[in-house]
Write a protein that holds these residues in place. Structure first.
Motif, PDB file in Angstrom:
ATOM      1  N   LEU A  25      -6.457 -10.609  76.250  1.00 35.34           N
ATOM      2  CA  LEU A  25      -5.062 -10.441  75.820  1.00 35.34           C
ATOM      3  C   LEU A  25      -5.005  -9.514  74.612  1.00 35.34           C
ATOM      4  O   LEU A  25      -4.746  -9.920  73.487  1.00 35.34           O
ATOM      5  N   TRP A  26      -5.270  -8.234  74.833  1.00 42.06           N
ATOM      6  CA  TRP A  26      -5.303  -7.266  73.734  1.00 42.06           C
ATOM      7  C   TRP A  26      -3.939  -7.169  73.083  1.00 42.06           C
ATOM      8  O   TRP A  26      -2.910  -7.074  73.749  1.00 42.06           O
ATOM      9  N   ALA A  27      -3.940  -7.220  71.762  1.00 43.43           N
ATOM     10  CA  ALA A  27      -2.694  -7.156  70.998  1.00 43.43           C
ATOM     11  C   ALA A  27      -3.013  -6.816  69.549  1.00 43.43           C
ATOM     12  O   ALA A  27      -4.018  -7.279  69.011  1.00 43.43           O
ATOM     13  N   GLY A  28      -2.157  -6.036  68.940  1.00 45.11           N
ATOM     14  CA  GLY A  28      -2.297  -5.735  67.527  1.00 45.11           C
ATOM     15  C   GLY A  28      -1.677  -6.824  66.668  1.00 45.11           C
ATOM     16  O   GLY A  28      -1.044  -7.754  67.175  1.00 45.11           O
ATOM     17  N   GLU A  29      -1.859  -6.705  65.375  1.00 48.34           N
ATOM     18  CA  GLU A  29      -1.350  -7.719  64.455  1.00 48.34           C
ATOM     19  C   GLU A  29       0.168  -7.858  64.504  1.00 48.34           C
ATOM     20  O   GLU A  29       0.707  -8.913  64.205  1.00 48.34           O
ATOM     21  N   GLY A  30       0.887  -6.815  64.889  1.00 48.96           N
ATOM     22  CA  GLY A  30       2.343  -6.857  64.940  1.00 48.96           C
ATOM     23  C   GLY A  30       2.899  -7.166  66.322  1.00 48.96           C
ATOM     24  O   GLY A  30       4.074  -6.885  66.594  1.00 48.96           O
ATOM     25  N   TYR A  31       2.110  -7.782  67.179  1.00 48.99           N
ATOM     26  CA  TYR A  31       2.554  -7.983  68.564  1.00 48.99           C
ATOM     27  C   TYR A  31       3.827  -8.821  68.671  1.00 48.99           C
ATOM     28  O   TYR A  31       4.578  -8.690  69.627  1.00 48.99           O
ATOM     29  N   ARG A  32       4.100  -9.633  67.674  1.00 47.00           N
ATOM     30  CA  ARG A  32       5.308 -10.476  67.730  1.00 47.00           C
ATOM     31  C   ARG A  32       6.591  -9.641  67.645  1.00 47.00           C
ATOM     32  O   ARG A  32       7.674 -10.138  67.897  1.00 47.00           O
ATOM     33  N   GLN A  33       6.475  -8.392  67.273  1.00 51.90           N
ATOM     34  CA  GLN A  33       7.633  -7.499  67.184  1.00 51.90           C
ATOM     35  C   GLN A  33       7.901  -6.770  68.497  1.00 51.90           C
ATOM     36  O   GLN A  33       8.839  -5.980  68.585  1.00 51.90           O
ATOM     37  N   ALA A  34       7.081  -7.028  69.523  1.00 58.43           N
ATOM     38  CA  ALA A  34       7.263  -6.369  70.818  1.00 58.43           C
ATOM     39  C   ALA A  34       8.633  -6.710  71.381  1.00 58.43           C
ATOM     40  O   ALA A  34       9.156  -7.805  71.177  1.00 58.43           O
ATOM     41  N   ARG A  35       9.206  -5.759  72.084  1.00 59.71           N
ATOM     42  CA  ARG A  35      10.540  -5.923  72.662  1.00 59.71           C
ATOM     43  C   ARG A  35      10.473  -5.866  74.172  1.00 59.71           C
ATOM     44  O   ARG A  35       9.625  -5.196  74.733  1.00 59.71           O
ATOM     45  N   THR A  36      11.396  -6.541  74.804  1.00 63.25           N
ATOM     46  CA  THR A  36      11.511  -6.475  76.257  1.00 63.25           C
ATOM     47  C   THR A  36      12.629  -5.506  76.624  1.00 63.25           C
ATOM     48  O   THR A  36      13.473  -5.173  75.792  1.00 63.25           O
ATOM     49  N   LEU A  64       5.795  -4.796  76.530  1.00 57.66           N
ATOM     50  CA  LEU A  64       6.628  -5.692  77.304  1.00 57.66           C
ATOM     51  C   LEU A  64       7.753  -4.969  78.043  1.00 57.66           C
ATOM     52  O   LEU A  64       8.702  -5.595  78.468  1.00 57.66           O
ATOM     53  N   THR A  65       7.612  -3.645  78.181  1.00 62.29           N
ATOM     54  CA  THR A  65       8.659  -2.928  78.905  1.00 62.29           C
ATOM     55  C   THR A  65       8.658  -3.331  80.374  1.00 62.29           C
ATOM     56  O   THR A  65       7.651  -3.791  80.914  1.00 62.29           O
ATOM     57  N   ASP A  66       9.790  -3.144  80.998  1.00 63.55           N
ATOM     58  CA  ASP A  66       9.921  -3.446  82.418  1.00 63.55           C
ATOM     59  C   ASP A  66       8.922  -2.636  83.244  1.00 63.55           C
ATOM     60  O   ASP A  66       8.417  -3.111  84.251  1.00 63.55           O
ATOM     61  N   GLU A  67       8.615  -1.429  82.794  1.00 62.78           N
ATOM     62  CA  GLU A  67       7.764  -0.516  83.551  1.00 62.78           C
ATOM     63  C   GLU A  67       6.270  -0.770  83.343  1.00 62.78           C
ATOM     64  O   GLU A  67       5.442  -0.202  84.047  1.00 62.78           O
ATOM     65  N   ALA A  68       5.902  -1.598  82.381  1.00 61.70           N
ATOM     66  CA  ALA A  68       4.500  -1.745  81.988  1.00 61.70           C
ATOM     67  C   ALA A  68       3.624  -2.389  83.051  1.00 61.70           C
ATOM     68  O   ALA A  68       2.432  -2.135  83.096  1.00 61.70           O
ATOM     69  N   GLY A  69       4.155  -3.244  83.881  1.00 61.52           N
ATOM     70  CA  GLY A  69       3.339  -3.909  84.886  1.00 61.52           C
ATOM     71  C   GLY A  69       2.396  -4.950  84.291  1.00 61.52           C
ATOM     72  O   GLY A  69       1.372  -5.279  84.878  1.00 61.52           O
ATOM     73  N   THR A  70       2.741  -5.476  83.137  1.00 60.89           N
ATOM     74  CA  THR A  70       1.923  -6.492  82.469  1.00 60.89           C
ATOM     75  C   THR A  70       1.893  -7.765  83.307  1.00 60.89           C
ATOM     76  O   THR A  70       2.948  -8.259  83.695  1.00 60.89           O
ATOM     77  N   PRO A  71       0.699  -8.293  83.586  1.00 60.05           N
ATOM     78  CA  PRO A  71       0.639  -9.556  84.361  1.00 60.05           C
ATOM     79  C   PRO A  71       1.424 -10.667  83.658  1.00 60.05           C
ATOM     80  O   PRO A  71       1.455 -10.738  82.423  1.00 60.05           O
ATOM     81  N   ASP A  72       2.048 -11.522  84.448  1.00 63.70           N
ATOM     82  CA  ASP A  72       2.893 -12.583  83.882  1.00 63.70           C
ATOM     83  C   ASP A  72       2.199 -13.450  82.837  1.00 63.70           C
ATOM     84  O   ASP A  72       2.782 -13.713  81.783  1.00 63.70           O
ATOM     85  N   PRO A  73       0.950 -13.912  83.049  1.00 66.80           N
ATOM     86  CA  PRO A  73       0.338 -14.752  82.017  1.00 66.80           C
ATOM     87  C   PRO A  73       0.164 -14.014  80.684  1.00 66.80           C
ATOM     88  O   PRO A  73       0.335 -14.599  79.613  1.00 66.80           O
ATOM     89  N   TYR A  74      -0.159 -12.735  80.758  1.00 64.84           N
ATOM     90  CA  TYR A  74      -0.321 -11.900  79.563  1.00 64.84           C
ATOM     91  C   TYR A  74       1.035 -11.741  78.877  1.00 64.84           C
ATOM     92  O   TYR A  74       1.177 -11.921  77.666  1.00 64.84           O
ATOM     93  N   ARG A  75       2.051 -11.416  79.661  1.00 65.86           N
ATOM     94  CA  ARG A  75       3.410 -11.230  79.138  1.00 65.86           C
ATOM     95  C   ARG A  75       3.903 -12.501  78.441  1.00 65.86           C
ATOM     96  O   ARG A  75       4.437 -12.455  77.336  1.00 65.86           O
ATOM     97  N   HIS A  76       3.682 -13.657  79.071  1.00 65.87           N
ATOM     98  CA  HIS A  76       4.136 -14.922  78.484  1.00 65.87           C
ATOM     99  C   HIS A  76       3.392 -15.231  77.185  1.00 65.87           C
ATOM    100  O   HIS A  76       3.994 -15.733  76.230  1.00 65.87           O
ATOM    101  N   ALA A  77       2.094 -14.947  77.147  1.00 66.42           N
ATOM    102  CA  ALA A  77       1.324 -15.190  75.922  1.00 66.42           C
ATOM    103  C   ALA A  77       1.835 -14.313  74.781  1.00 66.42           C
ATOM    104  O   ALA A  77       1.935 -14.760  73.635  1.00 66.42           O
ATOM    105  N   LEU A  78       2.175 -13.066  75.077  1.00 63.28           N
ATOM    106  CA  LEU A  78       2.722 -12.169  74.051  1.00 63.28           C
ATOM    107  C   LEU A  78       4.096 -12.642  73.585  1.00 63.28           C
ATOM    108  O   LEU A  78       4.388 -12.652  72.393  1.00 63.28           O
ATOM    109  N   GLN A  79       4.930 -13.052  74.523  1.00 62.48           N
ATOM    110  CA  GLN A  79       6.283 -13.476  74.175  1.00 62.48           C
ATOM    111  C   GLN A  79       6.299 -14.807  73.431  1.00 62.48           C
ATOM    112  O   GLN A  79       7.165 -15.035  72.602  1.00 62.48           O
ATOM    113  N   ASP A  80       5.337 -15.667  73.715  1.00 62.86           N
ATOM    114  CA  ASP A  80       5.257 -16.963  73.035  1.00 62.86           C
ATOM    115  C   ASP A  80       5.058 -16.770  71.537  1.00 62.86           C
ATOM    116  O   ASP A  80       5.658 -17.477  70.732  1.00 62.86           O
TER     117      ASP A  80
END
Length: 98
Positions: free
Chosen positions: A75-86, A1-17
């Motif tokens: 929406l690839w993500a590991g089990e700890g994806y909820r710990q991702a930081r922006t 979720l870094t600013d530099e990652a270029g993650t598409p918005d729908p993917y980013r929102h799903a991770l942040q949710d």
């Protein structure tokens, strides 16, 4: 979720949710990978082997990204994806470094 990652918005929102469980799936690429549960991960019961499944779902994933529909994205993500930081990668690394 870094600013530099270029993650598409729908993917980013799903991770942040943070409301989706992760599952092992072959639905998108034909190879087993862990990602967020989507309607596709539960709906594809006999995926083709890689690379055919990946090719088969390519236009679907592109259309999902264009339409902002995360259920069509891989929406690839590991089990700890909820710990991702922006934030910036530099700031996140500085926060993680003692």
């Amino acid at each position: 979720l870094t600013d530099e990652a270029g993650t598409p918005d729908p993917y980013r929102h799903a991770l942040q949710d943070g409301g989706r469980p992760t599952v092992l799936t072959r639905a998108y690429s034909g190879r087993t990978a862990r990602g967020l549960r989507t309607s596709l991960t539960g709906g594809v019961h006999s995926p083709l082997p890689f690379p055919w499944q990946n090719a088969l779902t390519r236009s679907l994933r592109a259309a999902g990204a264009q339409a902002g529909q995360p259920d069509l994205l891989s929406l690839w993500a590991g089990e700890g994806y909820r710990q991702a930081r922006t934030g910036s990668a530099a700031q996140i690394m500085a926060d993680l470094t003692p």
